[in-house]
Design an enzyme around this catalytic site. Structure first.
Site, short mmCIF file in Angstrom:
data_model
loop_
_atom_site.label_atom_id
_atom_site.label_comp_id
_atom_site.label_asym_id
_atom_site.label_seq_id
_atom_site.Cartn_x
_atom_site.Cartn_y
_atom_site.Cartn_z
N ASP A 1 17.05 20.06 80.90
CA ASP A 1 17.59 21.51 80.10
C ASP A 1 16.34 22.05 80.29
OD1 ASP A 1 19.60 23.15 78.77
OD2 ASP A 1 18.09 22.57 77.10
N ASP B 1 16.12 25.14 77.25
CA ASP B 1 15.75 25.61 75.88
C ASP B 1 16.21 24.08 75.20
OD1 ASP B 1 15.72 29.05 76.55
OD2 ASP B 1 17.76 28.39 77.25
N ASP C 1 19.16 17.91 74.83
CA ASP C 1 19.23 18.51 73.48
C ASP C 1 20.66 18.22 73.60
OD1 ASP C 1 18.31 20.95 74.03
OD2 ASP C 1 18.81 21.17 72.06
#
Length: 219
Positions: free
Chosen positions: A8, A10, A166
């Site tokens: 991922d 961001d 996250d």
């Protein structure tokens, strides 16, 4: 086939909240509304730019419109790397993984144009074999089809890939794709979003050892 680490963006590789925050505040100023606290912004991140702007408008009692989405997207893309930086330890972790034989891909709900502009400005120390953005395919995370399409575009297979992110969307996409998920605890996601992950990395420096364990298990 070399193993594939799918990241991922961001909240996992980069701390982009400062520039997303600034762009949202500029949008609100144009619409005659106050800006946001940083904590408000980080809670909005993770589901793509359309949902981000929808959440921002709803938080300020504004109707969502395509004009607001277009204005934010153009403004943010132009300033995506003003304050965004890799999280501490990410460049070293990526370099160590590359030395260990890992290949890399990105699976992000951020639009491709903003993603590519950001990557070009930051010059991370590795090459990504594929970028699966939020507008690259008909679906996006948490739909596993987004992750599977990204893995395929990178020339990889799910049985040799690991998803690192996250957000609950990263974990859900990985589970649906039959891949292990490694939760990046340093990011924006709440601890409960790690439910279902195969492992939790408390900091980027833990990535090489954790991914080595996945590789060993899968042979």
């Amino acid at each position: 086939m070399p193993p594939l680490a799918v990241f991922d963006l961001d909240g996992t590789l980069v701390d982009s909240a400062p520039d997303i925050h600034a762009a949202l505040d500029r949008l609100m100023a144009r619409l005659g509304r106050p800006g946001f606290a940083r904590a408000e912004v980080t809670r909005m991140i993770g589901d793509g730019v359309r949902v981000l702007v929808q959440r921002a408008c709803a938080a300020r009692d504004l109707p969502f419109g395509e004009a607001a989405l277009a204005a934010f997207t153009a403004d943010y893309t132009a300033h995506a790397a003003a304050k965004t930086r890799p999280f501490a330890g990410i460049p070293a972790a990526l370099a160590a993984l590359e030395a260990a034989g890992w290949r890399f891909a990105l699976c992000t709900n951020k639009p491709v144009a903003a993603t590519e502009a950001l990557l070009a400005a930051l010059a991370l120390p590795v090459r990504f074999a594929a970028i699966g953005g939020g507008d690259s395919f008909p679906t996006r995370k948490p739909d596993p089809a987004h992750l599977l399409a990204t893995v395929a575009a990178a020339g990889g297979t799910p049985d040799q890939a690991v998803m690192i992110g996250d957000h609950r969307n990263d974990v859900a996409a990985a589970i649906g794709a039959g891949m292990p998920a490694l939760f990046a605890a340093w990011g924006y996601g709440l601890p409960e979003m790690a439910a279902g992950a195969a492992a939790i990395a408390e900091r980027p420096a833990a990535l090489p050892a954790l991914l080595a364990e996945f590789r060993q298990r899968r042979g």
